[in-house]
Each structure stands twice: as C-alpha cells, then as structure tokens.
Design a protein around this motif. Structure first.
Motif, PDB file in Angstrom:
ATOM      1  N   VAL A 360       0.840  -1.199   0.000  1.00  0.00           N
ATOM      2  CA  VAL A 360       0.000   0.000   0.000  1.00  0.00           C
ATOM      3  C   VAL A 360       0.873   1.246   0.000  1.00  0.00           C
ATOM      4  N   GLY A 424      -5.795   5.430   7.274  1.00  0.00           N
ATOM      5  CA  GLY A 424      -6.624   4.764   6.273  1.00  0.00           C
ATOM      6  C   GLY A 424      -6.930   5.610   5.070  1.00  0.00           C
ATOM      7  N   ASP A 427      -7.568   3.736  -0.848  1.00  0.00           N
ATOM      8  CA  ASP A 427      -8.743   3.022  -1.336  1.00  0.00           C
ATOM      9  C   ASP A 427      -8.596   1.536  -1.005  1.00  0.00           C
ATOM     10  N   GLU A 428      -9.620   0.963  -0.361  1.00  0.00           N
ATOM     11  CA  GLU A 428      -9.545  -0.444   0.035  1.00  0.00           C
ATOM     12  C   GLU A 428      -9.401  -1.366  -1.174  1.00  0.00           C
ATOM     13  N   LYS A 429      -9.817  -0.923  -2.367  1.00  0.00           N
ATOM     14  CA  LYS A 429      -9.712  -1.760  -3.554  1.00  0.00           C
ATOM     15  C   LYS A 429      -8.259  -2.136  -3.864  1.00  0.00           C
ATOM     16  N   LEU A 431      -6.143  -3.321  -1.941  1.00  0.00           N
ATOM     17  CA  LEU A 431      -5.775  -4.576  -1.291  1.00  0.00           C
ATOM     18  C   LEU A 431      -6.072  -5.760  -2.207  1.00  0.00           C
ATOM     19  N   ARG A 432      -7.213  -5.736  -2.885  1.00  0.00           N
ATOM     20  CA  ARG A 432      -7.541  -6.807  -3.829  1.00  0.00           C
ATOM     21  C   ARG A 432      -6.581  -6.794  -5.013  1.00  0.00           C
ATOM     22  N   THR A 482      -8.395  -7.082   5.657  1.00  0.00           N
ATOM     23  CA  THR A 482      -9.190  -5.891   5.377  1.00  0.00           C
ATOM     24  C   THR A 482      -8.374  -4.629   5.590  1.00  0.00           C
ATOM     25  N   LYS A 483      -8.945  -3.546   5.126  1.00  0.00           N
ATOM     26  CA  LYS A 483      -8.322  -2.238   5.354  1.00  0.00           C
ATOM     27  C   LYS A 483      -8.149  -1.978   6.841  1.00  0.00           C
ATOM     28  N   LYS A 484      -9.132  -2.347   7.621  1.00  0.00           N
ATOM     29  CA  LYS A 484      -9.066  -2.158   9.068  1.00  0.00           C
ATOM     30  C   LYS A 484      -7.884  -2.925   9.662  1.00  0.00           C
ATOM     31  N   ASP A 485      -7.639  -4.132   9.162  1.00  0.00           N
ATOM     32  CA  ASP A 485      -6.509  -4.931   9.644  1.00  0.00           C
ATOM     33  C   ASP A 485      -5.173  -4.236   9.353  1.00  0.00           C
ATOM     34  N   MET A 487      -4.633  -1.029   8.798  1.00  0.00           N
ATOM     35  CA  MET A 487      -4.518   0.173   9.631  1.00  0.00           C
ATOM     36  C   MET A 487      -4.105  -0.186  11.055  1.00  0.00           C
TER      37      MET A 487
END
Length: 981
Positions: A360, A424, A427-429, A431-432, A482-485, A487
């Motif tokens: 990231v 955070g 964009d969480e996308k 990660l994919r 996940t994004k939360k993980d 962060m």
C-alpha cells in the motif's frame, strides 16, 4: 506487481489445472510413500513440492519442472553470521569461501605431504592470533606466507570449479547471510550423478588450503564494503534497530580486527558444529524424477551423521521507545533511510499484514509513496521494502532529495505517508489488486527453477519447511485481510520507534581498511588433476540432444496493417507480453530519454497521471519503454483477460497525453539533480570512461542534451514527440495464448496505424576508435579501492570467428575456473573481482572490443596492472581447464532452451548481425575441433603486446596520476567530459 480487480477464482483458473490451488479447498500437510521413501506434501501446492527427511535427518526438498533439462540446486546450512562467535565475526563467510577448496580427496596432488604443512600453518595462525606485538606479527606472517607457498606446491586450485564446469553447471556460487549459508548450482538434468558425488565429498572433510590468498580476497571484499555507502547505511541502520540481536551487533563479513586475526581451528569447529545433516538441506527444482533423486541422495549422503546443534537463541529486543537518528558520510549522493523493527517471518499473520502495508505504501505504481511523492515529483525518488528475517523483520522507507531539498524534508514527507496509512487514507480496492498481482507473479514463478527454490530455502531456514503450508495458502489468507486490519497493524508497529539514517555527502573520517599483508604468489597447479576429479568426470551423463532455433519455423510472422507481426504462442498459461519495436533510438534523438520519463507524469483527457498508474495497477498489467541505441521497445505485459483494456489504456496515454509545464519543470529539476548525483557514482564514472576509450570524446554515454539544451525543451515539443512514437516504423511483437490470426484481428483496431509511417530522424554515427598507443584515462574518486579496466577495439565482426571467440572467453576470463580468475585472485590474491572478455558487437558493421577488469586496493594497482598485462601478452596453457571449458560449453548448449518471446528477440539479434541462423549451433559444432594452439594464435594476433586504453578510477590521495605514465600517456578526464554536461 498488481492491477485489475479480477476475482480470485478467475486468477486461479489460469494456473494449469493439475497445479491449481482452489479457493475454499483445504491446504494442509499430507504424507505419501513412493519407491520406499516417505515424503510430506501440501495439498493444492502449485509446485507439488515434496519434503523428505532421511534417516540421518537430512532434509530434501524437491519440485518438478520439465520446461528445460536443467535443475537448480541449493544446499543450505541453517547457520550464518548470527552464529559467528562474538570473538570471530565473519567466520561463517570465511568458511563459505573455503568450501570451494577441496578435501583430502580432491584439490591435492599429495595429501600425505600437504597435510603436515597445513597443520603447521594452522599453528602459525593461532600464534599470530594471540600475538599483539606488531614486529612479531609481521615475522609470523612471513612464516605463514613461506609455509603457504610450500603447501601450495601440493595443492590444485579450483578443482571444484573445473568439475562443475565439466558437467555443464552454471551459476556456481554461494552466499552467507544472517541465518543461512547456501551453496548453489544450476546443473544439467543428466549431471545429477556427478553433482551428488561431488557434493557428498565436498562436505565430508573440507580442507582449509590456500587459505591466506583466499583470506586476502575476503580482505578485498571488506574493503569494497568500506567504499560502499549503501552497505554502510545498512550496517548503521541494523546496529541501531538491534542493540542486542546479532542482526545488528555483528556483520556478515566481520570486523576489521577479526579479519586480521583468523583462526583456522575456530573455522573448523564451526563446520563441525553446524554442517551436519539435521541442520542442512538439499533443495532442487527442475527436470527431475523425485523417486530417483531421493534414492541417490540417500546413497551418497548416508555417511553423514547427525549431532545436536545449538542454534542462535538471542534474548528478546526491548521495544524501541524513541526515534534513533544516525548519520553516514561518503562520496555518493545524499539520501535518507528509515527503518522499523517488526515481527519476524514466523509470525504468519503479521508477515502478511506487513506485506500488504508495504505494498500500500509502495508498489512501483499506485502506492502512497508512488502517487503522492514520486508521481507528484515532491522528491527525487522514494520507496519501501521489507527484509523478512526469522526472529524479526525490518520495514524500511528510503528517499532521495531534489535540488535544494534537505534530508529532513524528505523524511517528513515519507513519515507523512505513514500517517496516511495509519489513518486509512487509501482506497480499500488496492488490497484486492495487491493480492491479484501476487497471484500473477506466482504464476510467473512457476516457469523458473530459481523462483521455485528461493521460497523453499526461506521455508527451510525458518523452520525446516514447516511453514510451507503457510506459503502455499498465503494468497488465500492475504485475500481475507481488510483495510481495518492493515490500519491496525500500521498503528501498532509504525510509531515514533524508528531508526533514521541520513546518508550525507562528505568525507568519512572513520573509514579504515584492512591493510594488505605481504603475500607471495602461490602455485595453483591448474594443469594438474586429482584422481577424484578424473573419477567424477568419467561418471556417465546420458546424452541430451541440443535444440537449435529455426527462425523460419519458430518465429511466426503476420501483419497488422503496415506493421510486421512477430509471434510466439504461450501454451502454458494466460500471460501475454506485447511489444512495439520502433526503428528509432537514442542515436536518432536526444529527446527520447527525456520524453519517455516525461510520459510517466502526464494526464490524458479523462485520467490524471495518478489515475493512469492506478488503472494499470488495477489491470494487473505494466508498461515500460526501453530506449536502446537504435531501437526503442514499448512493452506491455499482464493477463490476457485484460489485454484489450490494457492496450486501450496504453494507446490512449501515448496518443492523447497532454502537455504539463509544471510537471516538465519539476522533471527538469529532478533530472539536473540526477545528473549531479551520477557524477558521484564510481560505477557511472567507470562506464563513461570505458565508452570514452571505445568511441572517443563524443560517445554514446555522453550523447545527451546539455543542461542548457535540457532547459530549453518545451512541454508542447515533448508531447508532440511522444504522440509521434506510434507513427514511426515499427514491428509488433506478441507472446501470449491468442492464436496469431486472432491476435492480428484484435490488435488492428486497438493499435491504429497511420496511412504511412513517419520519417525517422537522421542517426548520429558513432565509430569505435583505434588504440594506436597505450593511454591512461584517469578519474579521481574518493575511495579505498582502485578500479581498473582495459579497453581495446580490434577488428570488424566476422561470424566465422564466433566459435573461437566464445571458446576463448570461457577459457580466459569467464567464471572462477578461468585463467584470469585463477591467476589474479587465486594465485596472486590481487582482487576480489576480476574478469576479461572479447566482446562481440551487436551489429555486423561494428568491431570487437576486449574488456578487462580488476578491482583491487589502491596500493596493489601496479601489481594488478602487471598481472593482467602478463595474461593478455602470453596466454597460459592448462589442458585441464581447456577440457573443462570445452565440455562445459557443450553441455550448456545441450541443455539450454530459448523459450517464449526470447525466441523472437534472439531472431532480431541475429538479424542485426546479418545472420539468419542460430549461431549457437555453429559454436557447438566447432568446439571439438578447437585447440589451445587456436586460442594462442587468436590471442597473439588480437591481444598480445597490443596498445590498450587503461581506464582507472581511484583517489588521487592513494594513486598519483603521474605514476601512471609508465602505462601510457595519461589524460585526467573531467566529469564534464565523461558525462557531457
């Protein structure tokens, strides 16, 4: 690494079905028995890796890959610099060097006579080690030197390398790191019996012969590290991060004090303690039969007995509670490096989280550093990476300042991106996309034997392979994060607990060097051979028929409008590689390099520069522009599923990018800083000197815009240049799963061609200059070492000479068994690195160029020059080395397979030489007819007693240019003359 948001199932589906890891299917350890041997395997492992443990506890790890008849091998021991005694740092690395020297069975002419002398040398080193008086130490070393010379009369240097060369092995080498020492070879599949016989003997009873000359090579390696600013930064960073752990408290190469006081007894004890079967492995990937291989390994290594091993078990490091600031000085450009201590690779969840956090931050395309700092040109360049180690890992960021920017400002910008990660602000996308790109890379790794054995080595070092199940399911587990993980991980580990190292340009007042001891050259007996060598070389190797390219059949040809299409089918997976090969290079336009850099910062009508990068990243595709002297290739690669949107995106960027004056001004400023920094690089200086020697004052290296010319270039001018690239004459190269006809149909509407190709600018001619008299080109650089290169242009390219040229290079200057390496390093201990080759031109209208190189201590320069000159003037004869070179070359050609789009580029390279055939076949067919007398005649005609240009990079404090006049007319070349700006 990363791009389009494909579903995991789609990406998995492109792996061959027999090897696919299906999402939702259990990944777990299983056992099986075959041919009487039990092994463990992990279900759904794409590499179908087998893990054996023999009765003596030796680990064997095997993976089958039938793409070419070769096998890549690692033999590691789980011991590196961490396990060095604090009183003898560098010991593991010493031993690595010595395990190429032989045993009582090979490497010796008469072991009964050699052993008493080696025992005396052992005792002398122990006396030397315990003596502090300078005068007495010099006297003892004179005894060591004398006794070493006597012992060397019975030694045969580099029999190991001759045996590996004779069996057709490549990449024969070894390395030592914190937690492992590893020995590697790339062998023909039919050399397995020879290889195992040699390795079983190698580790049975190694003899520490020819020690003091090899020790001098390690001294040279240490001195090179003292001249290496990045190395110094790394050591400084690790020392601050690890005040307790050996990661920071002792370096792999060792301290100067310990290098000066080696103990052969301690080295031998280290071998006995750690080189035992329960602490070692044999790792192989390639064209092999596991049932056959495991039986042979068991037979060869059954003599090995296990013993208790006491591995390094450090006290835990206390958490860092404040920022640690360090400074390093040296001649290279300013930069900053920031390091965080994080959990080690055995913490599986933390390791995956660290990987995602790192990506990231920086993935070379769409990370926070990539988009917010590099793309916006806020710094000269920056990135991040993880060094994954067993006990702790280290996450680092690095950055280089623009002109007028302080290192502290760069640090603040980098830390600012860490804060965005923690908050955070991404964009969480992404990660994919990261996971999908890792899956793409995993597919690519299946094609390559080295890419298979590398993770096997990591797994063995970590826990003898138990973590392989985690490696196999890593992509599935990454997809759950996940994004939360991410962060949470960043907030837990990335606090004010980092180490920052400011690398500043300036004099290193603490620099020291390992002083050169008085060493008398020793006999190498390279023309002799032991009975064991003859035995190994007589072990039968089943014949493997070489496979030559037939360009008429192997390169498919088609058309896409006016453009010729060169095609190779990918029948293994769904990866494609596309290339537009333009008939224009840097010889035609000085704008090319600037324009291709500028493109990375340009927007289109609909997408910003940052969005362009993100879109490519999300498509799991990447593009690059590679500008050569006469051709430029625009490349695009990725998944065939995304071929159309990726090509459309590339075409849109090339054809509709918009001028951006601000981006250009920033780029010019950065380029001026890069140019300034290049003048601080000894490697760049040497490269420029050698081009000066080969082509004269105006040469391809300094064929670039002056600083004034650079400043006058406009954004409109550059964008027009970029828009015109696809209008220039070019070929289209495609390697992928689409049939040729289907590809032609698809590419025509995507890559629209003009009614007529544009005119290519006139080419700037560069002609090689004759060396009519000896000349010295000297460049001053502040360092301990001296770098010396020989350059001589000879005659025009002649394809009939190719076999003898290749044979000469292999015998004379290539590899550790070569004449140059044996003489200058093994016998005379003049260098850590040395080589020579007779360079074949890339084009039929160019000349051959002899290039020689030696890097040595500055006070050894006269000996180094004399040593290389002696070899150039009188080619030594060694029937054993000659035979090894011939047989090794033949076996190499027999097992070499040119695959994928390399077939196309081989064809294009042949065309440039005026050839329509695979020249490897001509070399192979001629080898048995070539003799030493042919090489001697070739050397006498082209090299012996001929004028050379000596390119020397050294410090005037240690090498006086006036003293170099003995080699020829001296010209001190300014940096402006070298670089052209």
């Amino acid at each position: 690494m990363k791009q389009f948001l494909l579903s995991l199932s789609l990406l998995v589906a492109i792996v061959p079905s027999a090897m696919a890891q299906k999402v939702g299917t259990a990944t777990e350890w299983k056992t099986a028995t075959s041919n009487g041997y039990m092994y463990r395997y992990v279900t759904n492992d794409p590499m179908q890796t087998r893990f054996y443990t023999l009765k003596n506890k030796l680990t064997v790890i095997l993976s089958v890959n039938k793409k070419e008849p070769r096998i890549f091998t690692f033999i590691p021991t789980r011991a590196g610099s961490n396990t060095d005694p604090r009183t003898n740092t560098g010991l593991a690395h010493y031993l690595e060097h010595m395990l190429f020297k032989g045993t009582d069975q090979y490497g010796s002419l008469d072991w009964a006579k050699e052993k008493p002398l080696l025992d005396q040398i052992d005792a002398l080193y122990e006396r030397y080690n315990k003596t502090t008086d300078t005068v007495q130490r010099k006297a003892i070393y004179r005894e060591i030197d004398q006794k070493s010379g006597e012992a060397a009369q019975f030694a045969i240097a580099n029999e190991y390398d001759k045996m590996t060369a004779n069996m057709g092995a490549q990449n024969s080498n070894a390395f030592t790191s914190y937690e492992v020492t590893c020995y590697l070879e790339d062998i023909p599949a039919n050399a397995l019996d020879r290889y195992l016989t040699l390795q079983a003997e190698r580790f049975r009873n190694p003899v520490l012969r020819i020690f003091h000359t090899e020790l001098e090579a390690v001294y040279e390696e240490k001195n090179r590290s003292l001249d290496n600013d990045p190395w110094k930064v790394e050591e400084t960073l690790m020392a601050a991060l690890f005040p307790v752990h050996n990661y920071g408290q002792q370096t792999t190469i060792g301290t100067v004090e310990h290098l000066k006081n080696p103990s052969l007894i301690e080295i031998r004890n280290y071998f006995n303690n750690y080189y035992v079967p329960n602490n070692m492995a044999i790792i192989m990937a390639g064209d092999l039969n596991p049932d056959e291989v495991i039986r042979k390994i068991d037979e060869k290594f059954s003599y090995w007995q296990p013993k208790e091993v006491k591995l390094y078990n450090p006290a835990p490091e206390a958490p860092l509670t404040q920022i640690q600031v360090r400074e390093v000085f040296g001649p290279t450009p300013d930069n900053v490096r920031i390091g965080y201590r994080i959990p080690g690779s055995l913490d599986v969840k933390a390791s995956l989280l660290a990987t995602l956090a790192d990506e990231v931050m920086s993935n070379s395309a769409a990370g926070l550093i990539d988009l917010n700092l590099n793309k916006q040109q806020k710094i000269l360049g920056g990135g991040s990476t993880i060094e994954k180690l067993k006990d702790y890992s280290v996450w680092t960021m690095s950055g280089r300042p623009k002109k007028g920017q302080t290192l502290e400002e760069v640090k603040d910008l980098l830390i600012g991106q860490v804060e965005k990660l923690k908050r955070g602000e991404f964009d969480e996308k992404i990660l994919r996309a990261i996971v999908n790109n890792y899956k793409l890379n995993a597919i690519r790794a299946l094609e390559n034997n080295y890419s298979r054995v590398a993770p096997m080595l990591d797994a063995f070092v970590n826990d003898k392979g138990e973590s392989w199940v985690n490696y196999t399911r890593r992509l599935e587990e990454m997809s759950k994060i996940t994004k939360k993980d991410v962060m949470a991980f960043a907030n837990q580990w990335f606090k004010d607990n980092y180490v920052i190292v400011y690398k500043r340009k300036g004099e290193d007042k603490n620099i020291q060097k390992v002083e050169k001891p008085a060493i008398t050259p020793v006999a190498t007996n390279t023309d002799k051979q032991s009975p064991f060598l003859r035995t190994v070389n007589e072990i039968p190797m089943a014949p493997i028929k070489p496979v030559w390219l037939d360009y008429k059949k192997d390169v498919k040809r088609g058309k896409a409008g006016m453009a010729d299409v060169l095609y190779a089918a990918n029948v293994e997976n769904e990866i494609f590689r596309l290339g537009y090969r333009l008939k224009m290079g840097t010889y035609h336009s000085k704008l090319l390099g600037l324009a291709t850099q500028y493109l990375a910062f340009l927007s289109t009508d609909k997408l910003s520069a940052e969005q362009v990068s993100t879109e490519f990243y999300n498509l799991a595709c990447a593009y690059s522009i590679q500008a050569g002297n006469e051709y430029t290739t625009i490349r695009l690669s990725g998944l065939q599923e995304n071929f159309e949107p990726a090509v459309k995106l590339l075409e849109t960027l090339l054809r509709t990018c918009k001028p951006d004056e601000k981006a250009l001004e920033e780029l010019k400023g950065r380029m001026l800083k890069q140019r300034s920094d290049a003048k601080l690089s000894k490697e760049s200086i040497m490269q420029g000197l050698m081009q000066y020697a080969q082509y004269g004052p105006k040469n391809p290296f300094n064929n670039q815009l002056t600083n004034d010319e650079l400043q006058k270039v406009t954004a409109t001018e550059l964008v027009a240049f970029i828009h015109n690239l696809v209008n220039l004459p070019h070929q289209i190269i495609y390697y992928g799963p689409k049939p040729l006809a289907a590809f032609e149909k698809e590419i025509i509407p995507l890559h629209k061609l003009p009614a007529a190709f544009a005119t290519v600018p006139q080419k700037q001619p560069f002609r090689q200059v004759p060396q009519s008299e000896n000349q010295v080109l000297f460049a001053d650089y502040d360092m301990v070492q001296s770098e010396i290169s020989w350059v001589r242009n000879t005659r025009a390219f002649d394809p009939a000479q190719t076999p003898i040229v290749e044979f000469f290079n292999n015998y004379f200057g290539g590899g550790m068994a070569s004449v140059v390496f044996q003489t200058l390093r093994e016998s005379k201990a003049l260098a850590y690195s040395t080589y020579a080759y007779y360079g074949t031109p890339d084009k039929k209208d160019e000349q051959y160029t002899l290039v020689g190189y030696i890097g040595s201590q500055a006070d050894k320069l006269p000996e180094a020059v004399a040593g290389m000159n002696d070899l150039l003037n009188a080619l030594p004869e060694s029937p054993v080395a000659l035979d090894a070179a011939r047989k090794g070359m033949k076996k190499g050609y027999e097992t070499e397979r040119i695959l994928q789009d390399a077939v196309i580029y081989s064809y294009l390279a042949a065309q440039e030489k005026g050839l329509d055939y695979d020249e490897r076949q001509k070399i192979y067919d001629a080898l048995d007819q070539l003799s030493y007398s042919d090489l001697k005649k070739f050397s006498d005609e082209q090299l012996a007693n001929k004028p050379y240009t000596y390119c020397i990079v050294a410090s005037e404090k240690r090498v006086n240019p006036e003293q170099l006049t003995k080699y020829g007319t001296v010209k001190k070349v300014s940096l402006e003359e070298i670089f052209g700006y």
